[in-house]
Design a protein around this motif. Sequence first.
Motif, PDB file in Angstrom:
ATOM      1  N   GLU A   1      -8.359   1.376  -4.593  1.00 55.46           N
ATOM      2  CA  GLU A   1      -7.052   1.907  -4.200  1.00 55.46           C
ATOM      3  C   GLU A   1      -6.267   2.131  -5.485  1.00 55.46           C
ATOM      4  O   GLU A   1      -6.052   1.192  -6.261  1.00 55.46           O
ATOM      5  CB  GLU A   1      -6.334   0.907  -3.304  1.00 55.46           C
ATOM      6  CG  GLU A   1      -5.068   1.476  -2.704  1.00 55.46           C
ATOM      7  CD  GLU A   1      -4.492   0.510  -1.682  1.00 55.46           C
ATOM      8  OE1 GLU A   1      -4.096   0.969  -0.615  1.00 55.46           O
ATOM      9  OE2 GLU A   1      -4.448  -0.692  -1.947  1.00 55.46           O
TER      10      GLU A   1
ATOM     11  N   GLN B   1       0.829  -1.205   0.000  1.00 56.77           N
ATOM     12  CA  GLN B   1       0.000   0.000   0.000  1.00 56.77           C
ATOM     13  C   GLN B   1       0.868   1.261   0.000  1.00 56.77           C
ATOM     14  O   GLN B   1       0.604   2.203  -0.744  1.00 56.77           O
ATOM     15  CB  GLN B   1      -0.881  -0.036   1.241  1.00 56.77           C
ATOM     16  CG  GLN B   1      -1.893   1.062   1.272  1.00 56.77           C
ATOM     17  CD  GLN B   1      -2.347   1.307   2.698  1.00 56.77           C
ATOM     18  OE1 GLN B   1      -1.544   1.388   3.620  1.00 56.77           O
ATOM     19  NE2 GLN B   1      -3.628   1.416   2.872  1.00 56.77           N
TER      20      GLN B   1
ATOM     21  N   SER C   1      -3.396   5.917   6.022  1.00 55.64           N
ATOM     22  CA  SER C   1      -2.207   6.312   5.260  1.00 55.64           C
ATOM     23  C   SER C   1      -2.379   7.730   4.748  1.00 55.64           C
ATOM     24  O   SER C   1      -1.417   8.474   4.616  1.00 55.64           O
ATOM     25  CB  SER C   1      -1.865   5.313   4.170  1.00 55.64           C
ATOM     26  OG  SER C   1      -2.813   5.373   3.185  1.00 55.64           O
TER      27      SER C   1
ATOM     28  N   GLU D   1      -8.348  -3.426   6.140  1.00 57.63           N
ATOM     29  CA  GLU D   1      -7.689  -2.834   4.967  1.00 57.63           C
ATOM     30  C   GLU D   1      -8.193  -1.411   4.720  1.00 57.63           C
ATOM     31  O   GLU D   1      -7.443  -0.540   4.276  1.00 57.63           O
ATOM     32  CB  GLU D   1      -7.975  -3.687   3.717  1.00 57.63           C
ATOM     33  CG  GLU D   1      -7.292  -5.045   3.702  1.00 57.63           C
ATOM     34  CD  GLU D   1      -8.058  -6.113   4.470  1.00 57.63           C
ATOM     35  OE1 GLU D   1      -9.016  -5.770   5.201  1.00 57.63           O
ATOM     36  OE2 GLU D   1      -7.699  -7.288   4.331  1.00 57.63           O
ATOM     37  N   ASP D   2      -9.496  -1.168   4.998  1.00 52.64           N
ATOM     38  CA  ASP D   2     -10.038   0.188   4.822  1.00 52.64           C
ATOM     39  C   ASP D   2      -9.392   1.151   5.810  1.00 52.64           C
ATOM     40  O   ASP D   2      -9.078   2.293   5.473  1.00 52.64           O
ATOM     41  CB  ASP D   2     -11.556   0.188   5.044  1.00 52.64           C
ATOM     42  CG  ASP D   2     -12.291  -0.594   3.964  1.00 52.64           C
ATOM     43  OD1 ASP D   2     -12.022  -0.344   2.784  1.00 52.64           O
ATOM     44  OD2 ASP D   2     -13.124  -1.436   4.319  1.00 52.64           O
TER      45      ASP D   2
ATOM     46  N   ILE E   1      -9.830  -2.657  -2.547  1.00 49.56           N
ATOM     47  CA  ILE E   1      -9.197  -2.986  -1.270  1.00 49.56           C
ATOM     48  C   ILE E   1      -9.833  -4.230  -0.651  1.00 49.56           C
ATOM     49  O   ILE E   1      -9.162  -5.080  -0.099  1.00 49.56           O
ATOM     50  CB  ILE E   1      -9.316  -1.786  -0.285  1.00 49.56           C
ATOM     51  CG1 ILE E   1      -8.501  -0.610  -0.816  1.00 49.56           C
ATOM     52  CG2 ILE E   1      -8.854  -2.164   1.106  1.00 49.56           C
ATOM     53  CD1 ILE E   1      -8.476   0.588   0.106  1.00 49.56           C
TER      54      ILE E   1
ATOM     55  N   GLN F   1      -0.561   7.362  -3.909  1.00 51.75           N
ATOM     56  CA  GLN F   1      -1.685   6.467  -3.626  1.00 51.75           C
ATOM     57  C   GLN F   1      -2.918   7.266  -3.238  1.00 51.75           C
ATOM     58  O   GLN F   1      -2.802   8.326  -2.630  1.00 51.75           O
ATOM     59  CB  GLN F   1      -1.383   5.528  -2.454  1.00 51.75           C
ATOM     60  CG  GLN F   1      -0.385   4.438  -2.738  1.00 51.75           C
ATOM     61  CD  GLN F   1       1.025   4.914  -2.591  1.00 51.75           C
ATOM     62  OE1 GLN F   1       1.312   5.685  -1.694  1.00 51.75           O
ATOM     63  NE2 GLN F   1       1.892   4.485  -3.484  1.00 51.75           N
TER      64      GLN F   1
ATOM     65  N   ALA G   1      -5.896   2.055   4.720  1.00 53.69           N
ATOM     66  CA  ALA G   1      -5.905   3.035   3.625  1.00 53.69           C
ATOM     67  C   ALA G   1      -6.287   4.408   4.154  1.00 53.69           C
ATOM     68  O   ALA G   1      -5.661   5.420   3.806  1.00 53.69           O
ATOM     69  CB  ALA G   1      -6.881   2.598   2.540  1.00 53.69           C
TER      70      ALA G   1
ATOM     71  N   ALA H   1      -7.240   6.382  -1.976  1.00 48.08           N
ATOM     72  CA  ALA H   1      -8.303   5.382  -1.789  1.00 48.08           C
ATOM     73  C   ALA H   1      -9.627   6.108  -1.591  1.00 48.08           C
ATOM     74  O   ALA H   1      -9.676   7.146  -0.912  1.00 48.08           O
ATOM     75  CB  ALA H   1      -8.001   4.504  -0.590  1.00 48.08           C
TER      76      ALA H   1
END
Length: 511
Positions: A464, A275, A381, A374-375, A455, A479, A378, A481
Amino acid sequence: MKDNLVIFDTTLRDGEQSPGASMTKEEKLRVARQLERMKVDVIEAGFAAASPGDFDAIRSIAETVKDSTVCSLARANDSDIRRAGEAIKPAKSGRIHTFIATSPIHMEKKLRMMPDEVVDAAVKAVTQARQYTDDVEFSAEDAVRSDFDFLCRIFEATIKAGARTINVPDTVGYSIPSVWGERMRALIERVPGADKVVWSTHCHNDLGMAVANSLAAVMAGARQVECTINGLGERAGNASLEEVVMAVRTRSDLFAVETRIDATQIVPASKLISQITGYPVQPNKAIVGANAFAHESGIHQDGVIKHRETYEIMRAEDVGWTQNKLVLGKHSGRNAFKTRLADLGIVVGSEEQLNVAFARFKELADKKHEIFDEDLQALMSDETVTPEQEHYKLISLRVASETGEIPHARLTLSAGGAESQSEADGDGPVDASFKAIERIAASRSELLLFSVNSITGGTDAQGEVTVRLAKEGRVVNGQGADTDIVVASVKAYINALNKLVSKPEKVNPQV
Ligand code: KIV
Ligand code: ZN
Protein backbone atom coordinates in the motif's frame (compact mmCIF):
# COMPACT_ATOMS: atom_id res chain seq x y z
CA MET A 1 -25.51 4.71 37.68
CA LYS A 2 -22.83 6.36 35.58
CA ASP A 3 -23.37 9.45 33.43
CA ASN A 4 -23.17 9.07 29.67
CA LEU A 5 -20.03 10.62 28.20
CA VAL A 6 -20.94 11.96 24.76
CA ILE A 7 -18.32 11.03 22.17
CA PHE A 8 -18.20 13.78 19.55
CA ASP A 9 -16.02 12.66 16.67
CA THR A 10 -14.49 15.42 14.54
CA THR A 11 -12.28 13.28 12.26
CA LEU A 12 -14.25 14.48 9.23
CA ARG A 13 -13.84 18.15 10.17
CA ASP A 14 -10.85 18.92 12.42
CA GLY A 15 -9.15 15.69 11.30
CA GLU A 16 -9.61 16.65 7.70
CA GLN A 17 -7.81 19.95 8.40
CA SER A 18 -4.51 17.98 8.62
CA PRO A 19 -2.34 18.73 5.58
CA GLY A 20 -3.23 16.38 2.75
CA ALA A 21 -5.90 14.53 4.75
CA SER A 22 -8.80 15.85 2.69
CA MET A 23 -11.31 13.16 1.74
CA THR A 24 -13.72 12.75 -1.13
CA LYS A 25 -17.46 12.60 -0.51
CA GLU A 26 -17.46 8.81 -0.99
CA GLU A 27 -14.57 8.42 1.46
CA LYS A 28 -16.37 10.62 4.00
CA LEU A 29 -19.48 8.49 3.69
CA ARG A 30 -17.47 5.35 4.36
CA VAL A 31 -15.94 6.93 7.45
CA ALA A 32 -19.34 8.19 8.67
CA ARG A 33 -20.84 4.70 8.34
CA GLN A 34 -17.95 3.25 10.32
CA LEU A 35 -18.39 5.92 13.03
CA GLU A 36 -22.09 5.11 13.21
CA ARG A 37 -21.29 1.40 13.48
CA MET A 38 -18.93 2.28 16.33
CA LYS A 39 -21.86 4.11 18.01
CA VAL A 40 -20.26 7.54 18.09
CA ASP A 41 -22.88 9.93 19.56
CA VAL A 42 -22.13 12.94 17.37
CA ILE A 43 -20.37 12.95 13.98
CA GLU A 44 -19.02 16.37 13.02
CA ALA A 45 -19.33 15.72 9.30
CA GLY A 46 -17.62 18.89 8.13
CA PHE A 47 -17.84 22.65 7.76
CA ALA A 48 -20.69 23.28 5.32
CA ALA A 49 -19.56 26.77 4.27
CA ALA A 50 -16.04 25.56 3.39
CA SER A 51 -16.92 24.52 -0.17
CA PRO A 52 -19.80 23.07 -2.20
CA GLY A 53 -18.06 19.68 -1.87
CA ASP A 54 -18.10 19.88 1.93
CA PHE A 55 -21.76 20.92 1.90
CA ASP A 56 -22.66 17.93 -0.32
CA ALA A 57 -20.73 15.49 1.84
CA ILE A 58 -22.48 16.66 5.03
CA ARG A 59 -25.86 16.45 3.34
CA SER A 60 -25.21 12.90 2.11
CA ILE A 61 -24.05 11.87 5.56
CA ALA A 62 -27.18 13.49 7.06
CA GLU A 63 -29.30 11.46 4.62
CA THR A 64 -27.47 8.22 5.39
CA VAL A 65 -26.66 8.11 9.09
CA LYS A 66 -29.55 7.29 11.44
CA ASP A 67 -27.99 6.24 14.71
CA SER A 68 -25.65 9.19 15.38
CA THR A 69 -26.30 12.92 15.45
CA VAL A 70 -24.87 14.61 12.35
CA CYS A 71 -23.28 18.00 12.96
CA SER A 72 -21.92 20.82 10.82
CA LEU A 73 -19.49 23.48 12.00
CA ALA A 74 -20.37 27.14 11.30
CA ARG A 75 -18.62 30.39 12.09
CA ALA A 76 -20.78 32.90 13.94
CA ASN A 77 -22.23 34.61 10.87
CA ASP A 78 -25.53 34.47 8.92
CA SER A 79 -24.36 32.67 5.81
CA ASP A 80 -22.36 29.97 7.62
CA ILE A 81 -25.31 29.17 9.89
CA ARG A 82 -27.65 29.05 6.89
CA ARG A 83 -25.36 26.62 5.01
CA ALA A 84 -24.96 24.44 8.11
CA GLY A 85 -28.74 24.44 8.69
CA GLU A 86 -29.41 23.39 5.08
CA ALA A 87 -26.72 20.70 5.12
CA ILE A 88 -28.01 18.94 8.24
CA LYS A 89 -31.68 19.28 7.28
CA PRO A 90 -32.19 15.62 6.19
CA ALA A 91 -30.65 14.27 9.41
CA LYS A 92 -32.77 12.27 11.81
CA SER A 93 -30.86 14.10 14.52
CA GLY A 94 -28.88 17.18 13.42
CA ARG A 95 -26.68 19.66 15.27
CA ILE A 96 -25.18 23.04 14.40
CA HIS A 97 -21.86 23.78 16.06
CA THR A 98 -21.13 27.49 15.94
CA PHE A 99 -17.99 29.15 17.27
CA ILE A 100 -16.14 32.40 17.64
CA ALA A 101 -12.74 33.20 19.10
CA THR A 102 -12.70 34.71 22.59
CA SER A 103 -9.03 35.23 23.51
CA PRO A 104 -7.62 38.79 23.43
CA ILE A 105 -5.05 37.82 20.77
CA HIS A 106 -7.65 36.27 18.44
CA MET A 107 -10.27 39.02 18.96
CA GLU A 108 -7.78 41.83 18.38
CA LYS A 109 -5.48 40.40 15.71
CA LYS A 110 -7.67 37.93 13.81
CA LEU A 111 -11.28 39.04 14.17
CA ARG A 112 -10.53 42.74 14.75
CA MET A 113 -13.63 42.87 16.94
CA MET A 114 -14.28 44.33 20.38
CA PRO A 115 -15.33 41.86 23.12
CA ASP A 116 -18.92 43.26 23.15
CA GLU A 117 -19.20 42.67 19.41
CA VAL A 118 -17.98 39.07 19.87
CA VAL A 119 -20.66 38.40 22.50
CA ASP A 120 -23.34 39.91 20.21
CA ALA A 121 -22.20 37.79 17.24
CA ALA A 122 -22.21 34.62 19.36
CA VAL A 123 -25.72 35.26 20.70
CA LYS A 124 -27.00 36.09 17.21
CA ALA A 125 -25.44 32.92 15.79
CA VAL A 126 -26.93 30.66 18.45
CA THR A 127 -30.36 32.31 18.08
CA GLN A 128 -30.26 31.88 14.30
CA ALA A 129 -29.03 28.27 14.58
CA ARG A 130 -31.95 27.43 16.86
CA GLN A 131 -34.27 28.19 13.92
CA TYR A 132 -32.85 25.08 12.19
CA THR A 133 -32.44 22.72 15.13
CA ASP A 134 -32.86 22.55 18.90
CA ASP A 135 -29.45 20.94 19.13
CA VAL A 136 -27.02 23.86 19.05
CA GLU A 137 -23.46 23.81 20.35
CA PHE A 138 -21.40 26.91 21.04
CA SER A 139 -17.58 26.93 21.21
CA ALA A 140 -15.30 29.69 22.45
CA GLU A 141 -12.28 29.23 20.21
CA ASP A 142 -8.96 29.58 22.05
CA ALA A 143 -10.78 29.37 25.39
CA VAL A 144 -7.45 28.29 26.87
CA ARG A 145 -6.02 31.81 26.42
CA SER A 146 -9.27 33.65 27.08
CA ASP A 147 -10.03 35.78 30.11
CA PHE A 148 -12.01 33.67 32.60
CA ASP A 149 -14.62 36.36 33.37
CA PHE A 150 -15.16 36.99 29.66
CA LEU A 151 -15.67 33.26 29.08
CA CYS A 152 -18.28 33.18 31.87
CA ARG A 153 -20.03 36.15 30.26
CA ILE A 154 -20.18 34.70 26.73
CA PHE A 155 -21.21 31.24 27.96
CA GLU A 156 -24.01 32.72 30.11
CA ALA A 157 -25.28 34.72 27.12
CA THR A 158 -25.16 31.78 24.66
CA ILE A 159 -26.90 29.45 27.13
CA LYS A 160 -29.68 32.05 27.45
CA ALA A 161 -29.85 32.22 23.64
CA GLY A 162 -30.48 28.47 23.48
CA ALA A 163 -27.15 26.61 23.23
CA ARG A 164 -27.45 23.10 24.64
CA THR A 165 -23.78 22.18 24.58
CA ILE A 166 -20.98 24.51 25.63
CA ASN A 167 -17.58 23.54 24.32
CA VAL A 168 -14.33 24.73 25.89
CA PRO A 169 -11.47 24.28 23.40
CA ASP A 170 -7.76 24.24 24.00
CA THR A 171 -7.29 25.31 20.41
CA VAL A 172 -3.51 25.60 20.57
CA GLY A 173 -2.75 22.63 22.84
CA TYR A 174 -1.33 24.87 25.58
CA SER A 175 -2.87 23.59 28.79
CA ILE A 176 -1.85 20.90 31.28
CA PRO A 177 -4.29 18.52 32.98
CA SER A 178 -4.49 20.13 36.46
CA VAL A 179 -5.07 23.61 35.00
CA TRP A 180 -7.57 22.39 32.38
CA GLY A 181 -9.59 20.39 34.89
CA GLU A 182 -9.67 23.36 37.24
CA ARG A 183 -10.87 25.68 34.47
CA MET A 184 -13.72 23.29 33.61
CA ARG A 185 -14.71 22.94 37.27
CA ALA A 186 -14.67 26.72 37.80
CA LEU A 187 -16.76 27.39 34.69
CA ILE A 188 -19.40 24.85 35.70
CA GLU A 189 -19.52 26.42 39.17
CA ARG A 190 -19.62 30.04 38.05
CA VAL A 191 -21.72 30.23 34.85
CA PRO A 192 -25.43 30.81 35.51
CA GLY A 193 -27.46 28.13 33.72
CA ALA A 194 -24.49 25.70 33.68
CA ASP A 195 -26.73 22.87 34.90
CA LYS A 196 -28.95 23.17 31.77
CA VAL A 197 -26.19 22.31 29.28
CA VAL A 198 -23.68 19.59 28.47
CA TRP A 199 -20.12 20.81 29.06
CA SER A 200 -17.67 19.72 26.44
CA THR A 201 -13.93 19.80 25.93
CA HIS A 202 -11.91 19.93 22.68
CA CYS A 203 -8.15 19.62 23.13
CA HIS A 204 -5.30 19.81 20.67
CA ASN A 205 -2.11 17.86 21.16
CA ASP A 206 0.69 20.41 20.67
CA LEU A 207 2.30 19.47 24.00
CA GLY A 208 1.20 15.84 23.80
CA MET A 209 -1.48 16.33 26.47
CA ALA A 210 -4.74 16.38 24.51
CA VAL A 211 -6.03 13.09 25.95
CA ALA A 212 -4.81 13.84 29.49
CA ASN A 213 -6.41 17.31 29.38
CA SER A 214 -9.69 15.89 28.03
CA LEU A 215 -9.79 13.30 30.83
CA ALA A 216 -9.06 15.96 33.44
CA ALA A 217 -12.01 17.95 32.10
CA VAL A 218 -14.21 14.83 32.38
CA MET A 219 -13.12 14.38 36.00
CA ALA A 220 -14.15 18.00 36.57
CA GLY A 221 -17.64 17.57 35.09
CA ALA A 222 -17.37 17.69 31.28
CA ARG A 223 -19.79 15.22 29.72
CA GLN A 224 -18.75 15.51 26.06
CA VAL A 225 -15.28 14.94 24.61
CA GLU A 226 -14.42 16.08 21.09
CA CYS A 227 -11.86 13.76 19.56
CA THR A 228 -10.67 12.06 16.38
CA ILE A 229 -9.69 8.59 15.23
CA ASN A 230 -5.91 8.11 15.52
CA GLY A 231 -5.73 11.63 17.01
CA LEU A 232 -5.77 13.08 13.50
CA GLY A 233 -6.16 16.87 13.34
CA GLU A 234 -4.63 20.32 12.88
CA ARG A 235 -0.86 20.41 13.59
CA ALA A 236 -0.13 17.78 16.29
CA GLY A 237 -3.74 16.62 16.14
CA ASN A 238 -6.71 16.31 18.48
CA ALA A 239 -7.40 14.05 21.45
CA SER A 240 -7.50 10.49 20.19
CA LEU A 241 -10.94 8.89 20.42
CA GLU A 242 -9.61 5.39 21.08
CA GLU A 243 -7.43 6.54 23.97
CA VAL A 244 -10.23 8.55 25.62
CA VAL A 245 -12.75 5.73 25.26
CA MET A 246 -10.41 2.99 26.49
CA ALA A 247 -9.08 5.11 29.39
CA VAL A 248 -12.62 5.70 30.66
CA ARG A 249 -13.50 2.02 30.19
CA THR A 250 -10.29 0.51 31.58
CA ARG A 251 -10.23 2.85 34.59
CA SER A 252 -13.94 2.68 35.30
CA ASP A 253 -12.90 2.66 38.95
CA LEU A 254 -11.86 6.31 38.52
CA PHE A 255 -14.41 7.76 36.08
CA ALA A 256 -18.05 8.41 36.88
CA VAL A 257 -18.95 8.10 33.18
CA GLU A 258 -19.36 5.48 30.49
CA THR A 259 -19.62 5.68 26.71
CA ARG A 260 -21.86 3.96 24.21
CA ILE A 261 -18.91 3.08 21.94
CA ASP A 262 -18.60 -0.42 20.48
CA ALA A 263 -14.87 -0.72 21.08
CA THR A 264 -14.49 -3.71 18.74
CA GLN A 265 -14.95 -1.23 15.88
CA ILE A 266 -11.96 0.88 16.96
CA VAL A 267 -9.19 -0.91 15.04
CA PRO A 268 -11.22 -1.17 11.81
CA ALA A 269 -11.95 2.58 12.11
CA SER A 270 -8.29 3.34 12.69
CA LYS A 271 -7.22 1.30 9.65
CA LEU A 272 -9.86 2.92 7.48
CA ILE A 273 -8.76 6.45 8.41
CA SER A 274 -5.11 5.62 7.95
CA GLN A 275 -5.79 4.08 4.56
CA ILE A 276 -7.96 6.95 3.31
CA THR A 277 -5.79 9.81 4.56
CA GLY A 278 -2.42 8.14 4.02
CA TYR A 279 -1.46 9.03 7.60
CA PRO A 280 0.24 5.90 8.95
CA VAL A 281 -0.28 4.88 12.58
CA GLN A 282 2.97 4.76 14.53
CA PRO A 283 3.64 1.16 15.68
CA ASN A 284 3.79 2.12 19.36
CA LYS A 285 0.59 4.21 19.29
CA ALA A 286 -1.68 3.28 22.22
CA ILE A 287 -4.60 0.96 21.37
CA VAL A 288 -4.26 1.01 17.56
CA GLY A 289 -0.49 0.76 16.94
CA ALA A 290 0.72 -2.54 15.48
CA ASN A 291 2.80 -3.17 18.63
CA ALA A 292 0.19 -2.02 21.15
CA PHE A 293 -0.43 -5.61 22.23
CA ALA A 294 2.88 -7.21 21.20
CA HIS A 295 5.21 -8.51 23.90
CA GLU A 296 8.86 -8.63 22.91
CA SER A 297 10.77 -9.29 26.12
CA GLY A 298 11.03 -12.92 27.20
CA ILE A 299 9.97 -12.09 30.75
CA HIS A 300 6.81 -10.37 29.50
CA GLN A 301 6.00 -13.18 27.08
CA ASP A 302 6.43 -15.73 29.83
CA GLY A 303 4.17 -13.71 32.13
CA VAL A 304 1.43 -13.32 29.51
CA ILE A 305 1.49 -17.04 28.70
CA LYS A 306 1.13 -17.89 32.41
CA HIS A 307 -1.49 -15.26 33.13
CA ARG A 308 -2.45 -12.67 30.55
CA GLU A 309 -3.19 -9.88 33.02
CA THR A 310 0.40 -9.85 34.26
CA TYR A 311 1.22 -7.45 31.44
CA GLU A 312 -2.08 -6.66 29.69
CA ILE A 313 -4.59 -4.13 30.98
CA MET A 314 -6.89 -4.52 27.94
CA ARG A 315 -7.64 -7.39 25.60
CA ALA A 316 -6.59 -6.90 21.97
CA GLU A 317 -9.81 -8.47 20.69
CA ASP A 318 -11.92 -6.02 22.75
CA VAL A 319 -10.66 -3.11 20.61
CA GLY A 320 -11.02 -4.99 17.34
CA TRP A 321 -7.64 -6.63 16.83
CA THR A 322 -8.09 -9.96 15.13
CA GLN A 323 -5.36 -12.09 13.64
CA ASN A 324 -5.27 -11.49 9.87
CA LYS A 325 -8.31 -13.54 9.10
CA LEU A 326 -8.49 -15.43 5.85
CA VAL A 327 -11.83 -14.30 4.52
CA LEU A 328 -11.98 -15.15 0.85
CA GLY A 329 -10.04 -16.97 -1.85
CA LYS A 330 -10.08 -17.45 -5.61
CA HIS A 331 -12.99 -19.90 -5.39
CA SER A 332 -15.22 -17.56 -3.38
CA GLY A 333 -18.39 -16.56 -5.15
CA ARG A 334 -20.02 -13.22 -5.78
CA ASN A 335 -22.38 -13.69 -2.87
CA ALA A 336 -19.62 -14.40 -0.35
CA PHE A 337 -17.80 -11.33 -1.67
CA LYS A 338 -20.88 -9.13 -1.30
CA THR A 339 -21.64 -10.48 2.19
CA ARG A 340 -18.10 -9.85 3.40
CA LEU A 341 -18.21 -6.28 2.06
CA ALA A 342 -21.48 -5.71 3.92
CA ASP A 343 -19.88 -7.08 7.13
CA LEU A 344 -17.13 -4.50 6.66
CA GLY A 345 -19.77 -1.80 6.23
CA ILE A 346 -18.89 -1.26 2.57
CA VAL A 347 -21.99 -0.47 0.57
CA VAL A 348 -21.73 -0.99 -3.18
CA GLY A 349 -23.99 1.45 -5.01
CA SER A 350 -25.27 -0.62 -7.95
CA GLU A 351 -25.16 -4.16 -9.37
CA GLU A 352 -22.87 -2.89 -12.10
CA GLN A 353 -20.39 -1.51 -9.54
CA LEU A 354 -20.55 -4.81 -7.71
CA ASN A 355 -19.72 -6.69 -10.92
CA VAL A 356 -16.71 -4.44 -11.60
CA ALA A 357 -15.50 -4.81 -8.01
CA PHE A 358 -16.00 -8.60 -8.14
CA ALA A 359 -13.98 -8.84 -11.36
CA ARG A 360 -11.14 -6.92 -9.69
CA PHE A 361 -11.40 -9.18 -6.66
CA LYS A 362 -10.99 -12.23 -8.92
CA GLU A 363 -7.93 -10.66 -10.54
CA LEU A 364 -6.43 -10.06 -7.11
CA ALA A 365 -7.31 -13.59 -5.95
CA ASP A 366 -5.42 -14.99 -8.94
CA LYS A 367 -2.28 -13.15 -7.87
CA LYS A 368 -2.73 -13.54 -4.14
CA HIS A 369 -4.38 -16.71 -2.94
CA GLU A 370 -5.53 -15.52 0.45
CA ILE A 371 -7.61 -12.37 0.63
CA PHE A 372 -7.94 -10.64 4.01
CA ASP A 373 -10.27 -7.88 5.19
CA GLU A 374 -7.48 -5.35 4.72
CA ASP A 375 -7.15 -6.40 1.05
CA LEU A 376 -10.87 -5.87 0.52
CA GLN A 377 -10.71 -2.44 2.14
CA ALA A 378 -7.86 -1.44 -0.18
CA LEU A 379 -9.59 -2.89 -3.23
CA MET A 380 -12.83 -1.07 -2.47
CA SER A 381 -11.14 2.26 -1.80
CA ASP A 382 -10.15 2.28 -5.49
CA GLU A 383 -13.78 1.57 -6.37
CA THR A 384 -14.97 4.75 -4.62
CA VAL A 385 -13.21 6.91 -7.22
CA THR A 386 -15.87 8.35 -9.53
CA PRO A 387 -15.17 9.00 -13.25
CA GLU A 388 -15.15 12.79 -12.60
CA GLN A 389 -12.39 12.27 -10.05
CA GLU A 390 -10.35 10.21 -12.49
CA HIS A 391 -8.80 12.63 -14.95
CA TYR A 392 -5.66 10.48 -15.21
CA LYS A 393 -5.93 6.73 -15.50
CA LEU A 394 -3.21 4.09 -15.85
CA ILE A 395 -3.68 1.98 -18.97
CA SER A 396 -0.44 -0.01 -18.95
CA LEU A 397 3.00 -0.03 -17.39
CA ARG A 398 6.20 -1.82 -18.29
CA VAL A 399 9.35 -1.48 -16.21
CA ALA A 400 12.82 -2.89 -16.77
CA SER A 401 15.14 -3.22 -13.82
CA GLU A 402 18.32 -5.28 -13.81
CA THR A 403 21.55 -5.13 -11.82
CA GLY A 404 24.06 -2.95 -13.63
CA GLU A 405 21.41 -1.45 -15.94
CA ILE A 406 19.58 1.87 -15.70
CA PRO A 407 15.96 1.27 -14.66
CA HIS A 408 13.51 2.24 -17.37
CA ALA A 409 9.72 2.69 -17.41
CA ARG A 410 7.28 2.89 -20.30
CA LEU A 411 3.65 3.67 -19.67
CA THR A 412 0.36 4.54 -21.28
CA LEU A 413 -1.83 6.99 -19.46
CA SER A 414 -5.26 8.27 -20.26
CA ALA A 415 -5.49 12.01 -19.54
CA GLY A 416 -9.02 13.42 -19.80
CA GLY A 417 -9.97 10.48 -22.08
CA ALA A 418 -7.02 10.81 -24.50
CA GLU A 419 -4.30 8.18 -24.34
CA SER A 420 -0.61 9.17 -24.29
CA GLN A 421 2.58 7.18 -24.03
CA SER A 422 5.84 8.12 -22.42
CA GLU A 423 9.06 6.61 -21.15
CA ALA A 424 11.84 7.60 -18.81
CA ASP A 425 14.97 6.37 -17.02
CA GLY A 426 15.31 6.74 -13.30
CA ASP A 427 17.30 5.89 -10.18
CA GLY A 428 14.97 2.94 -9.65
CA PRO A 429 11.80 1.56 -11.27
CA VAL A 430 9.53 3.80 -9.14
CA ASP A 431 11.55 6.91 -9.92
CA ALA A 432 11.53 6.05 -13.66
CA SER A 433 7.74 5.50 -13.57
CA PHE A 434 7.05 8.81 -11.79
CA LYS A 435 9.24 10.63 -14.31
CA ALA A 436 7.34 9.00 -17.17
CA ILE A 437 4.01 10.12 -15.63
CA GLU A 438 5.32 13.67 -15.24
CA ARG A 439 6.34 13.78 -18.92
CA ILE A 440 2.61 13.56 -19.65
CA ALA A 441 1.05 15.36 -16.68
CA ALA A 442 3.66 18.14 -16.24
CA SER A 443 2.04 18.90 -12.90
CA ARG A 444 4.94 20.97 -11.49
CA SER A 445 4.05 19.54 -8.08
CA GLU A 446 6.57 18.67 -5.41
CA LEU A 447 6.82 15.12 -4.03
CA LEU A 448 6.71 15.47 -0.24
CA LEU A 449 6.29 11.86 0.79
CA PHE A 450 6.57 8.40 -0.66
CA SER A 451 5.83 5.51 1.69
CA VAL A 452 5.25 1.79 1.16
CA ASN A 453 3.60 -0.53 3.68
CA SER A 454 2.55 -4.09 3.33
CA ILE A 455 -1.17 -4.49 3.95
CA THR A 456 -0.87 -7.99 5.40
CA GLY A 457 1.95 -10.46 6.03
CA GLY A 458 3.75 -12.70 3.50
CA THR A 459 5.67 -11.93 0.32
CA ASP A 460 2.47 -12.10 -1.75
CA ALA A 461 0.97 -9.26 0.35
CA GLN A 462 -0.30 -6.17 -1.38
CA GLY A 463 1.90 -3.11 -1.01
CA GLU A 464 0.00 0.00 0.00
CA VAL A 465 1.69 3.17 -1.18
CA THR A 466 1.08 6.76 -0.15
CA VAL A 467 2.31 9.64 -2.30
CA ARG A 468 2.01 13.19 -0.95
CA LEU A 469 2.22 16.00 -3.50
CA ALA A 470 2.25 19.76 -2.94
CA LYS A 471 1.42 22.45 -5.43
CA GLU A 472 0.80 26.15 -4.86
CA GLY A 473 0.13 25.70 -1.15
CA ARG A 474 -2.15 22.69 -1.55
CA VAL A 475 -1.13 19.31 -0.22
CA VAL A 476 -2.81 16.05 -1.28
CA ASN A 477 -2.27 12.38 -0.50
CA GLY A 478 -2.73 9.65 -3.07
CA GLN A 479 -3.05 5.95 -2.28
CA GLY A 480 -2.55 2.83 -4.36
CA ALA A 481 -2.48 -0.86 -3.55
CA ASP A 482 -1.24 -3.78 -5.61
CA THR A 483 0.74 -6.98 -5.22
CA ASP A 484 3.35 -5.27 -7.44
CA ILE A 485 4.72 -2.30 -5.50
CA VAL A 486 5.79 -0.41 -8.64
CA VAL A 487 2.19 -0.61 -9.91
CA ALA A 488 0.93 0.39 -6.43
CA SER A 489 3.30 3.39 -6.51
CA VAL A 490 2.10 4.48 -9.93
CA LYS A 491 -1.54 4.15 -8.83
CA ALA A 492 -0.79 6.26 -5.74
CA TYR A 493 0.96 8.95 -7.81
CA ILE A 494 -1.94 9.09 -10.26
CA ASN A 495 -4.48 9.18 -7.41
CA ALA A 496 -2.63 12.19 -5.92
CA LEU A 497 -2.53 13.94 -9.31
CA ASN A 498 -6.30 13.38 -9.69
CA LYS A 499 -6.87 14.95 -6.30
CA LEU A 500 -4.75 17.96 -7.32
CA VAL A 501 -6.81 18.32 -10.48
CA SER A 502 -10.25 17.86 -8.94
CA LYS A 503 -10.04 19.13 -5.38
CA PRO A 504 -12.02 22.36 -5.06
CA GLU A 505 -10.70 25.30 -3.06
CA LYS A 506 -12.05 25.36 0.43
CA VAL A 507 -12.10 27.74 3.35
CA ASN A 508 -10.46 26.78 6.64
CA PRO A 509 -12.89 27.78 9.44
CA GLN A 510 -10.13 29.02 11.68
CA VAL A 511 -8.38 31.26 9.18
O1 KIV B 1 -9.71 23.93 17.94
C1 KIV B 1 -10.75 24.61 17.95
O2 KIV B 1 -10.90 25.59 18.68
C2 KIV B 1 -11.81 24.21 17.03
C3 KIV B 1 -13.11 24.89 17.22
C4 KIV B 1 -13.76 25.19 15.92
C5 KIV B 1 -13.99 24.09 18.12
O3 KIV B 1 -11.64 23.32 16.24
ZN1 ZN C 1 -9.88 22.08 16.86
